[in-house]
Design a protein around this motif. Structure first.
Motif, PDB file in Angstrom:
ATOM      1  N   THR A   1      -0.525   3.459   1.382  1.00 22.21           N
ATOM      2  CA  THR A   1       0.743   4.180   1.522  1.00 22.21           C
ATOM      3  C   THR A   1       0.593   5.660   1.844  1.00 22.21           C
ATOM      4  N   GLN A   2      -0.542   6.262   1.511  1.00 19.54           N
ATOM      5  CA  GLN A   2      -0.690   7.706   1.713  1.00 19.54           C
ATOM      6  C   GLN A   2      -1.717   8.058   2.792  1.00 19.54           C
ATOM      7  N   ILE A   3      -2.837   7.377   2.834  1.00 20.67           N
ATOM      8  CA  ILE A   3      -3.898   7.716   3.787  1.00 20.67           C
ATOM      9  C   ILE A   3      -3.688   7.035   5.134  1.00 20.67           C
ATOM     10  N   LEU A   4      -3.323   5.766   5.112  1.00 19.13           N
ATOM     11  CA  LEU A   4      -3.153   5.031   6.364  1.00 19.13           C
ATOM     12  C   LEU A   4      -2.089   5.642   7.279  1.00 19.13           C
ATOM     13  N   PRO A   5      -0.907   6.103   6.786  1.00 19.52           N
ATOM     14  CA  PRO A   5       0.076   6.727   7.689  1.00 19.52           C
ATOM     15  C   PRO A   5      -0.381   8.033   8.327  1.00 19.52           C
ATOM     16  N   ARG A   6      -1.428   8.662   7.837  1.00 20.54           N
ATOM     17  CA  ARG A   6      -1.894   9.907   8.431  1.00 20.54           C
ATOM     18  C   ARG A   6      -2.562   9.683   9.786  1.00 20.54           C
ATOM     19  N   GLY A   7      -2.960   8.456  10.081  1.00 19.32           N
ATOM     20  CA  GLY A   7      -3.522   8.124  11.379  1.00 19.32           C
ATOM     21  C   GLY A   7      -4.990   8.434  11.545  1.00 19.32           C
ATOM     22  N   ASP A   8      -5.674   8.766  10.456  1.00 19.38           N
ATOM     23  CA  ASP A   8      -7.100   9.084  10.540  1.00 19.38           C
ATOM     24  C   ASP A   8      -7.991   7.888  10.254  1.00 19.38           C
ATOM     25  N   VAL A   9      -7.394   6.763   9.926  1.00 18.35           N
ATOM     26  CA  VAL A   9      -8.155   5.562   9.576  1.00 18.35           C
ATOM     27  C   VAL A   9      -7.833   4.472  10.573  1.00 18.35           C
ATOM     28  N   SER A  10      -8.858   3.866  11.126  1.00 19.78           N
ATOM     29  CA  SER A  10      -8.653   2.806  12.114  1.00 19.78           C
ATOM     30  C   SER A  10      -8.377   1.471  11.429  1.00 19.78           C
ATOM     31  N   GLN A  11      -7.939   0.516  12.215  1.00 15.36           N
ATOM     32  CA  GLN A  11      -7.657  -0.810  11.681  1.00 15.36           C
ATOM     33  C   GLN A  11      -8.934  -1.512  11.206  1.00 15.36           C
ATOM     34  N   LEU A  12     -10.037  -1.250  11.904  1.00 14.47           N
ATOM     35  CA  LEU A  12     -11.303  -1.844  11.481  1.00 14.47           C
ATOM     36  C   LEU A  12     -11.726  -1.313  10.116  1.00 14.47           C
ATOM     37  N   GLN A  13     -11.525  -0.021   9.879  1.00 15.51           N
ATOM     38  CA  GLN A  13     -11.869   0.554   8.587  1.00 15.51           C
ATOM     39  C   GLN A  13     -10.980   0.010   7.470  1.00 15.51           C
ATOM     40  N   VAL A  14      -9.704  -0.196   7.782  1.00 15.03           N
ATOM     41  CA  VAL A  14      -8.799  -0.794   6.787  1.00 15.03           C
ATOM     42  C   VAL A  14      -9.222  -2.225   6.470  1.00 15.03           C
ATOM     43  N   CYS A  15      -9.604  -2.978   7.481  1.00 17.89           N
ATOM     44  CA  CYS A  15     -10.055  -4.353   7.252  1.00 17.89           C
ATOM     45  C   CYS A  15     -11.349  -4.378   6.442  1.00 17.89           C
ATOM     46  N   THR A  16     -12.214  -3.375   6.662  1.00 19.75           N
ATOM     47  CA  THR A  16     -13.463  -3.322   5.909  1.00 19.75           C
ATOM     48  C   THR A  16     -13.199  -3.068   4.423  1.00 19.75           C
ATOM     49  N   VAL A  17     -12.305  -2.120   4.125  1.00 20.04           N
ATOM     50  CA  VAL A  17     -11.962  -1.830   2.730  1.00 20.04           C
ATOM     51  C   VAL A  17     -11.281  -3.034   2.084  1.00 20.04           C
ATOM     52  N   THR A  18     -10.358  -3.666   2.814  1.00 20.43           N
ATOM     53  CA  THR A  18      -9.660  -4.840   2.272  1.00 20.43           C
ATOM     54  C   THR A  18     -10.623  -5.994   2.018  1.00 20.43           C
ATOM     55  N   SER A  19     -11.545  -6.222   2.963  1.00 21.40           N
ATOM     56  CA  SER A  19     -12.532  -7.289   2.778  1.00 21.40           C
ATOM     57  C   SER A  19     -13.435  -7.005   1.586  1.00 21.40           C
ATOM     58  N   GLY A  20     -13.796  -5.737   1.407  1.00 28.39           N
ATOM     59  CA  GLY A  20     -14.608  -5.377   0.255  1.00 28.39           C
ATOM     60  C   GLY A  20     -13.904  -5.643  -1.061  1.00 28.39           C
ATOM     61  N   MET A  21     -12.601  -5.348  -1.122  1.00 25.30           N
ATOM     62  CA  MET A  21     -11.836  -5.623  -2.339  1.00 25.30           C
ATOM     63  C   MET A  21     -11.749  -7.122  -2.609  1.00 25.30           C
ATOM     64  N   ILE A  22     -11.474  -7.894  -1.558  1.00 24.98           N
ATOM     65  CA  ILE A  22     -11.362  -9.345  -1.740  1.00 24.98           C
ATOM     66  C   ILE A  22     -12.703  -9.939  -2.164  1.00 24.98           C
TER      67      ILE A  22
END
Length: 397
Positions: free
Chosen positions: A133-154
């Motif tokens: 909600t706070q970092i992703l809307p800033r536009g400094d994080v790519s979709q691949l990086q978001v998928c990497t963090v999400t995969s790590g959590m799962i």
């Protein structure tokens, strides 16, 4: 009789990973109280020993509703810490003290508790929520990086669930199996005097190396009254004997033993990699002109906006948790490298039979160590030899 009441459960009883003071006279909850309360409620039979609803009491005891204030106060304290740098330092310094105080005030009488497991999972979910909600809307994080963090959590949660399936409890039938194995060479069969007995002896010599053959002596647990294999120990928190018991980890509300030690180590590694990667993404977004090593200490203008200050405070909070788990991972790796469990290290320190190595980070007992390579091969290839009677879906919490 008085001496038996004051006698501890077992002389080599291991402490948990935080050396917390747990009540030894409590009882584990395996949902028997909840099932019994549900049966009485469905049949309309009141509990003669209670004046209130037994179903509600069992649910309250199982769900630990006293965790709700802690879960509510955690984001509030982090939001207060984001108001100013001084408030952040004070809050993050006092937060561990407040958590331990609240734990001792509400949960210290419970032998098994979901306090630390719930707090860690809630913190992980809250950090991920702020990241989305706070970092992703800033536009400094790519979709691949978001998928990497999400995969790590799962992957972390899946590995945690696998770790929670059981540490490898010693079965109650182990005593009968040990007696049968000890009686087989004494039978009056003609095959035992011939080639059969020699083949069996040769196979035993091949399986056990000379140091292990001397140490491989089964012992009887004074609490469980079962014959347990070498390196097994009794956990006073779970109330059972565990194969190759390492320690009782309060962060997962379970023992770490032969059956789940590898998955426990995997959970630590995956969580640490995911946490470090997520912290680096947050700091790169908040302080793009600073190096990652210095951004956590010096990030100018981060308190100009409340959202960036909150993310910066949560990055500090995540860093504190990461440092604590990194220390635990280092200790685990060193113990595995010397082929010693945390329980065996504590016994060696108590009996003054071990040697401190690497500035006291590890205690080398010299009993099972066969070299760095062989120790890791034994750890990665060890298998659970019993089926845990306590391992079920209800034990996942």
């Amino acid at each position: 009789m008085k001496w038996q009441k004051l006698k501890p459960p077992e002389p080599d009883d291991p402490m948990c990973c935080c050396e917390c003071d747990l009540d030894q006279h409590g009882c584990c909850c395996d949902c028997e109280d909840l099932d019994e309360a549900c049966n009485r409620w469905l049949k309309g039979k009141p509990d003669p020993n209670r004046c209130h609803s037994p179903l509600l009491a069992a649910m309250v005891d199982k769900l630990e509703l006293s965790m709700i204030p802690a879960l509510v106060l955690l984001p509030l304290l982090l939001q207060v810490a984001a108001l100013h740098l001084v408030l952040g330092i004070i809050t993050l310094t006092a937060l561990p003290v407040l958590v331990l105080w609240y734990y001792h005030a509400t949960h210290r009488k419970k032998r098994r508790t979901l306090f630390f497991l719930t707090l860690s999972l809630y913190s992980l979910a809250y950090m991920y929520y702020l990241f989305i909600t706070q970092i992703l809307p800033r536009g400094d994080v790519s979709q691949l990086q978001v998928c990497t963090v999400t995969s790590g959590m799962i992957f972390t949660i899946v590995s945690l669930i696998h770790t929670k399936r059981g540490p490898g409890f010693v079965r109650t039938s182990s005593l009968a199996e040990a007696q049968c194995q000890s009686q087989e060479p004494n039978k009056g069969s003609p095959h035992l005097n011939g080639s059969s007995h020699s083949v069996q002896s040769a196979s035993l010599r091949e399986v056990q190396s000379p140091p292990e053959a001397v140490a491989a002596k089964w012992s009887r647990c004074p609490v469980c009254k079962v014959k347990r294999p070498p390196r097994a120990g009794h956990c006073r928190t779970c109330g059972s004997c565990v194969q190759r018991l390492d320690h009782h980890c309060i962060w997962i509300n379970s023992c770490v033993g032969q059956a789940n030690h590898r998955s426990f180590l995997l959970t630590l590694v995956v969580f640490l990699l995911t946490s470090l990667y997520g912290i680096s993404l947050v700091l790169h977004s908040l302080c793009p002109r600073q190096y990652l090593m210095t951004a956590l200490l010096y990030c100018p203008g981060v308190y100009n906006q409340y959202s960036t200050a909150l993310c910066f405070t949560c990055a500090w909070y995540s860093s504190i948790i990461t440092c604590g788990l990194l220390h635990l991972l280092v200790l685990q790796v060193l113990n595995i490298s010397f082929n010693v469990t945390e329980r065996e290290a504590q016994l060696a320190l108590r009996n003054k039979t071990g040697q401190s190595r690497l500035c006291g980070l590890v205690t080398d007992t010299g009993e099972y160590s066969r070299g760095f390579y062989q120790n890791w091969v034994e750890f990665l290839t060890m298998a659970d030899t019993s089926v845990s009677p306590h391992s079920s879906l209800t034990d996942l919490v």
